[in-house]
Structure formats: structure tokens, C-alpha cells
Design a protein around this motif. Structure first.
Motif, mmCIF file in Angstrom:
data_model
loop_
_atom_site.group_PDB
_atom_site.id
_atom_site.type_symbol
_atom_site.label_atom_id
_atom_site.label_comp_id
_atom_site.label_asym_id
_atom_site.label_seq_id
_atom_site.Cartn_x
_atom_site.Cartn_y
_atom_site.Cartn_z
ATOM 1 N N ASP A 35 91.519 24.781 51.216
ATOM 2 C CA ASP A 35 90.892 26.086 51.018
ATOM 3 C C ASP A 35 90.564 26.371 49.552
ATOM 4 O OD1 ASP A 35 90.701 26.858 53.657
ATOM 5 O OD2 ASP A 35 92.690 27.765 53.703
ATOM 6 N N SER A 36 91.152 25.599 48.634
ATOM 7 C CA SER A 36 90.809 25.766 47.219
ATOM 8 C C SER A 36 89.340 25.464 46.976
ATOM 9 C CB SER A 36 91.661 24.840 46.348
ATOM 10 O OG SER A 36 93.037 25.075 46.515
ATOM 11 N N PHE A 37 88.756 24.608 47.837
ATOM 12 C CA PHE A 37 87.369 24.167 47.641
ATOM 13 C C PHE A 37 86.497 24.545 48.827
ATOM 14 C CE2 PHE A 37 90.385 21.100 45.763
ATOM 15 C CZ PHE A 37 90.167 21.415 44.428
ATOM 16 N N HIS A 38 86.936 25.532 49.563
ATOM 17 C CA HIS A 38 86.183 25.980 50.737
ATOM 18 C C HIS A 38 84.766 26.408 50.343
ATOM 19 C CE1 HIS A 38 85.737 27.818 54.771
ATOM 20 N NE2 HIS A 38 85.014 28.706 54.133
ATOM 21 N N GLY A 39 83.791 25.891 51.070
ATOM 22 C CA GLY A 39 82.396 26.270 50.837
ATOM 23 C C GLY A 39 81.622 25.341 49.924
ATOM 24 N N LEU A 40 82.295 24.395 49.287
ATOM 25 C CA LEU A 40 81.605 23.501 48.338
ATOM 26 C C LEU A 40 81.065 22.269 49.063
ATOM 27 C CD1 LEU A 40 84.087 23.712 45.310
ATOM 28 C CD2 LEU A 40 81.945 24.962 45.655
ATOM 29 N N HIS A 41 80.254 22.491 50.069
ATOM 30 C CA HIS A 41 79.812 21.386 50.921
ATOM 31 C C HIS A 41 78.740 20.522 50.280
ATOM 32 C CE1 HIS A 41 77.792 25.208 52.149
ATOM 33 N NE2 HIS A 41 76.706 24.490 51.946
ATOM 34 N N ASP A 48 97.466 16.442 53.238
ATOM 35 C CA ASP A 48 96.479 16.050 54.238
ATOM 36 C C ASP A 48 95.152 16.783 54.023
ATOM 37 O OD1 ASP A 48 98.388 14.474 55.331
ATOM 38 O OD2 ASP A 48 98.692 15.666 57.145
ATOM 39 N N ARG A 49 94.081 16.024 54.042
ATOM 40 C CA ARG A 49 92.715 16.564 54.055
ATOM 41 C C ARG A 49 92.478 17.565 52.920
ATOM 42 N NH1 ARG A 49 90.320 15.601 59.001
ATOM 43 N NH2 ARG A 49 89.089 17.527 58.953
ATOM 44 N N SER A 50 93.015 17.252 51.761
ATOM 45 C CA SER A 50 92.896 18.165 50.619
ATOM 46 C C SER A 50 91.463 18.400 50.190
ATOM 47 C CB SER A 50 93.686 17.616 49.427
ATOM 48 O OG SER A 50 95.059 17.568 49.703
ATOM 49 N N PHE A 51 90.573 17.438 50.447
ATOM 50 C CA PHE A 51 89.208 17.519 49.920
ATOM 51 C C PHE A 51 88.165 17.519 51.033
ATOM 52 C CE2 PHE A 51 92.046 15.171 47.081
ATOM 53 C CZ PHE A 51 91.996 15.982 45.950
ATOM 54 N N SER A 70 99.349 11.767 50.464
ATOM 55 C CA SER A 70 99.401 11.632 51.913
ATOM 56 C C SER A 70 98.439 10.556 52.383
ATOM 57 C CB SER A 70 99.053 12.976 52.574
ATOM 58 O OG SER A 70 98.757 12.808 53.944
ATOM 59 N N ASP A 71 98.784 9.901 53.497
ATOM 60 C CA ASP A 71 97.891 8.860 54.012
ATOM 61 C C ASP A 71 96.622 9.453 54.610
ATOM 62 O OD1 ASP A 71 98.971 9.984 56.262
ATOM 63 O OD2 ASP A 71 99.518 8.092 57.226
ATOM 64 N N ARG A 72 96.546 10.798 54.656
ATOM 65 C CA ARG A 72 95.318 11.451 55.121
ATOM 66 C C ARG A 72 94.727 12.361 54.044
ATOM 67 N NH1 ARG A 72 95.776 14.015 60.929
ATOM 68 N NH2 ARG A 72 93.508 13.819 60.638
ATOM 69 N N ALA A 73 95.137 12.164 52.818
ATOM 70 C CA ALA A 73 94.664 13.024 51.731
ATOM 71 C C ALA A 73 93.153 12.962 51.554
ATOM 72 C CB ALA A 73 95.353 12.639 50.425
ATOM 73 N N PHE A 74 92.573 11.788 51.768
ATOM 74 C CA PHE A 74 91.140 11.606 51.501
ATOM 75 C C PHE A 74 90.331 11.527 52.791
ATOM 76 C CE2 PHE A 74 93.420 9.577 47.907
ATOM 77 C CZ PHE A 74 93.060 10.490 46.932
ATOM 78 N N ASP A 75 90.875 12.024 53.874
ATOM 79 C CA ASP A 75 90.121 12.058 55.124
ATOM 80 C C ASP A 75 88.851 12.892 54.955
ATOM 81 O OD1 ASP A 75 91.926 10.510 56.407
ATOM 82 O OD2 ASP A 75 92.459 11.958 57.955
#
Length: 534
Positions: free
Chosen positions: A239-245, A262-265, A285-290
Motif C-alpha cells: 500500500d506504500s506504492f498503491h496507484g503507481l501502476h 510478500d508482494r511488497s511491490f 520473503s520468497d514472494r517479495a517480488f511477485d
């Protein structure tokens, strides 16, 4: 004889006298009116680009282009030399240059300018670029920068700004760049940046930012570059980067981030470059860059990573540049690089692993294959300079028995310790950001981590160049149950990657080592299976 009334006889001469008086007085009245007009005639404003000819001492001096052509300047850089109050008449001089497109204020005397002249900026219809530096703008208030339809660039760096209020930047359809570097901003609130449909670059480097509120950037859907380096950010979430699509580059270097969850980005699916150097990251996390299917460049140098999750790059399989230098990694396994290994074969593929605490064992065997497969000679050279610690065990004794002069454990250990004490004074960045070239840092790589004492390293024999060893010299340590499960069970998240030109092993000379490792794994698996069968 007819008689006239008495009133008519009296009024006639009076009217005649009044008429004569008016005729004699009219020239003086005309002169008086003319003189009156001259007295109230409006004076032309002083040219802001020729302010040295103005009466008295003005608080500013402006350098303009096209200064010799009256009222045609398009750029003015004004130095504030003394206290510049909102009521100072000098502000009216700016109307003399109606064609100005770029206007910057550089404060030369402390506290001389402590406000933004919003009303003046609104009157300058051709203005495109606004700049303030070294002013004392402690706060950017609501709608300070709003409804400037043609402004494209706002530079507010170095102005001691501490607070950005909501709607501080609002409704500017042409604005593409905001620079807020080198201020004292402590947090980024929601709705600070509103209705900025063309904003492409936002710079917030070297502030005091510790908090980025969830969805603080949600209205910046067109943003492509966001820089937040040199701050005090400790936690980031999706949510820190919400909207930066549409974001392409995110710079978070030099913060205090400790983990990537998980899914930070995942809110930034177009992100191509992520810079996380010089943080305090200990866990990924093993899903940090999902969801990061377009990520090409990932920088994680100068953190505190000791180990990596086996498939932490599974969601970012297009990475061709991975920087893991100057961590405390004990190993980097084939599972760690498997999602991106084909990219590293390419002539543009880069992998930085130097200055870690790598242990010489069969978990590093894949590096022989990468060296043989890559088309990048610089990557080959860098891999050949890698060093690791050979533990004091049977493997090192075997090497010593084959070549008695090859290792001198105690002396080399002491020498290594001394070398690293010098490295701390000479810690230079070995990456050339312009072209990604590798540099030979074999003399000072694998510096001691502050989290490890010298005693920890006494349990190891010495530092070795990895490629000075033969693949079958690499010991295969006993694996934990977690290692066994990760190594033996195929991952459902990945397809098998190509592992070498032969397709069967990473290197031809390492068959013995690979077979030995497989034997250890099989024996461990059988031992772990006994309790289940009994």
C-alpha cells in the motif's frame, strides 16, 4: 408704451456678466485640467532585468537572458540579497517582463525569503519553470501550487521544508517534475499530490522521511520515477506504492528497511529498476517480488542478508542485473538464481557476489556452469575473482596433503583479518553506474561483517579463490531437513531451467562432487524416512 416687468430688467445684466466671467475663466480651467492629468499619470514599472537603475536599494538582483532587448527575456535568475517582504514594491517590477518562461530565486542571505509569492506566479501567464533554493519555506501550505495550467517543472530543493500539507500541489495539468530534495520533510501524507495527470518524476531524496502513509501516491498514476533515497524509512508495504501502476524506477537506497514482505511491490507491475542498496535488509520473503514481471535491474548491495529464500526471484524472472555485493551471505544456491539464470547467459547479464562470507562447498558448484555459459566476458572475469572460506575439515586437509605449500591456515587467517581492517578505510563503490562494468576487487572482497567476530572466522581455514579449487574439492555439508526438502522436491512454481550445455550438469569436471552431493542427499532422505516407517 409697453412696460417690461421689473425682474427681467434686473436679470438681464446679471446673465450677461456671468457669461463674460465664464469666457474669461475657461482657458485657466483647461490648463488646470491638463496639469492635473500630468500629476496622476501612471509611471512605467522598473525593468526587473535592469533593476540596478531603480531608485533606492532593491532586495534582489536578477540575471536575465536577452537583457538588451526590452521586455523579451524568457529566463530570470534572481538573487535575494536582503529581506524580501510580501509588500515590497519590487514585486511589481516582474510585470515588466511578461514573456518570462523560467523564474528562479536563489537566496543569498539567510531568512531573506520565507514565503512563496503565489499571487505573482499566477499573473505570469507564460511561466513554465519555477525554482526556489535556500529559502526558508518551512511549510508548503494548501494550494500553494495549484491551478497553474502551464507550469511544467517545480524545483523546491534545499529550502528547509518540513511539512507538506494536503493539496499543496493540485490541479496542474502540465506539471511533469517536482523536486523536493534536501529538505526536512518527515512524512508523506495522502492527498498532498492531487490532479497532476502529467507528473512523471518526483524527487524526495535526502529528507527525514520515516513514514510514507498508505496510498500516499495513489493519485499519481502517470508517475515513472520516484526517488526516496537517503531517508529514514523502515517499513514498506504494497500500500506504500498503491496507484503507481506506471512507475518504471524506484530508488530506496540509504534507508533503514529491515525486511521485504510478500508482494511488497505488486502495485508497480511496470517497474524495471529497483534500488535497495545501503539498507538494513535481513530477510526477503520468497514472494517479495511477485508480480514484477518487467523488473530488469535489482540492487541489494550493502545490506545484512545472511541467506536467501530458495525461490525469492520467482516473480521477477526477467532480471538481467542482480547486485548482492557487501552482504553477509554464506551461500548463493542454484535455486536462488534459477528463475533468471538464462538472462545471465546474455552478453548484458550481470551478477555481483563479491564481499560476502561465502563458504566453499558444493552449493556454489553452479558458478562453474555460469562462467562457461555466459557471453559476458566481464561477468566471467568477475566470477573467476570470487573468493570463499574453506572450512577446516577433511576437505581442506585433503587439499593440504596434495600440495603442502598451498595453504598456511594460521598465517593466512591473520593476514586476512589485517587486510580487512584496511578495507574499512578504503571502501569504494566498484560499480560503474554508466556501463555496469565489473572491477577487480579480489584484493579486498569478502570484508568482515560487523555482525561476526574474529572467533567465528577462526573455525575456517582460509580464504580461497573459488576457481583455484577443483569442483570435486568442494565439500558437501550435511543438510538440514529444510534443505533436503527444498533440494529434493521439485518446485511447483518453476519449470526446470537449463543447467549447462550438456543439459545434465553444470560442469564436466565436477561429476564426482555432484554425485557425492546426491549420495549425501539420498542418505539423508533415507535417515529421515526411518521414523515414518517404524
Amino acid at each position: 408704451m409697453r412696460q417690461f416687468p421689473y425682474n427681467s430688467i434686473v436679470l438681464g445684466p446679471l446673465l450677461l456678466l456671468l457669461l463674460l466671467a465664464f469666457l474669461f475663466a475657461s482657458p485657466s480651467l483647461a490648463v488646470s485640467k491638463s496639469r492635473g492629468k500630468k500629476k496622476v499619470q501612471k509611471e512605467e514599472p522598473v525593468d526587473i532585468c535592469d533593476i540596478d537603475k531603480s531608485p533606492g536599494e532593491a532586495p534582489i538582483f536578477c540575471y536575465c537572458n536577452d537583457a538588451n532587448r526590452s521586455q523579451n527575456a524568457t529566463e530570470a535568475n534572481c538573487w535575494v540579497l536582503s529581506k524580501f517582504e510580501p509588500t515590497d514594491p519590487t514585486w511589481s517590477y516582474f510585470t515588466s517582463q511578461s514573456h518570462l518562461e523560467k523564474l528562479t530565486f536563489t537566496v543569498r542571505q539567510i531568512n531573506s525569503l520565507d514565503f512563496v509569492p503565489t499571487d505573482l506566479l499566477r499573473r505570469m501567464k507564460n511561466l513554465r519553470v519555477i525554482g526556489f533554493q535556500y529559502a526558508r519555506l518551512l511549510e508548503i501550505f494548501e494550494r500553494t501550487f495549484s491551478n497553474f495550467s502551464d507550469i511544467t517543472d517545480i524545483n523546491l530543493s534545499r529550502n528547509t521544508i518540513g511539512v507538506l500539507h494536503k493539496h499543496a500541489f493540485e490541479n496542474m495539468r502540465s506539471l511533469t517534475v517536482i523536486n523536493l530534495d534536501d529538505n526536512r520533510i518527515s512524512e508523506i501524507n495522502r492527498d498532498t499530490f492531487v490532479s497532476l495527470p502529467s507528473l512523471r518524476k518526483l524527487y524526495l531524496n535526502r529528507n527525514n522521511i520515516s513514514t510514507v502513509h498508505d496510498k500516499a501516491f495513489k493519485l499519481l498514476g502517470s508517475l515513472q520515477e520516484l526517488e526516496l533515497s537517503g531517508n529514514q524509512i523502515t517499513v514498506i508495504t504494497r500500500d506504500s506504492f498503491h496507484g503507481l501502476h506506471n512507475l518504471l524506477r524506484l530508488d530506496l537506497r540509504g534507508n533503514q528497511i529491515t525486511m521485504l514482505g510478500d508482494r511488497s511491490f505488486v502495485e508497480m507491475p511496470e517497474l524495471a529498476e529497483l534500488q535497495l542498496d545501503q539498507n538494513q535488509i535481513k530477510y526477503i520473503s520468497d514472494r517479495a517480488f511477485d508480480g514484477m514481471g518487467n523488473l530488469r535491474k535489482l540492487q541489494l548491495s550493502e545490506n545484512q542478508l545472511v541467506s536467501l529464500q530458495p525461490h525469492f526471484l520467482a516473480g521477477a524472472s526477467k532480471i538481467y542485473f542482480l547486485d548482492l555485493r557487501m552482504n553477509a551471505l554464506k551461500t548463493v544456491t542454484f535455486d536462488n538464481v534459477k528463475p533468471i539464470v538464462r538472462n545471465l547467459y546474455d552478453s548484458n547479464g550481470y551478477l555481483y557476489l563479491s564481499r560476502n562470507n561465502l563458504i566453499c562447498d558444493c552449493k556454489l558448484a553452479w558458478i562453474w556452469g555460469l562462467r562457461n555459459e555466459t557471453k559476458n566476458p566481464k561477468l566471467q572475469g568477475a566470477l573467476e575473482e570470487l573468493t570463499c572460506f574453506l572450512e577446516s575439515n577433511n576437505a581442506s586437509q585433503k587439499i593440504n596433503s596434495e600440495d603442502p605449500g598451498r595453504n598456511q591456515p594460521h598465517e593466512m587467517r591473520e593476514e586476512y583479518y589485517d587486510d580487512n581492517s584496511r578495507d574499512d578505510d578504503n571502501n569504494e563503490d566498484d560499480v560503474d553506474d554508466n556501463n555496469g562494468d565489473y572491477y577487480d576487487d579480489s584484493d579486498d572482497e569478502n570484508s568482515l561483517s560487523n555482525s561476526h567476530s574474529k572467533t567465528d572466522y577462526d573455525r575456517r581455514c582460509c580464504r580461497k579463490h573459488l576457481f583455484d579449487l577443483k569442483p570435486d574439492d568442494l565439500p558437501c555439508p550435511e543438510l538440514s531437513r529444510e534443505d533436503l526438502m527444498a533440494s529434493e522436491q521439485p518446485s511447483s512454481r518453476h519449470e526446470n531451467a537449463r543447467v549447462g550445455s550438456s543439459g545434465s550438469s553444470w560442469f564436466s569436471s565436477g561429476t564426482t562432487s555432484v554425485q557425492a552431493g546426491q549420495s549425501v542427499l539420498l542418505a539423508s532422505f533415507l535417515l529421515l524416512s526411518i521414523p515414518f516407517f517404524t
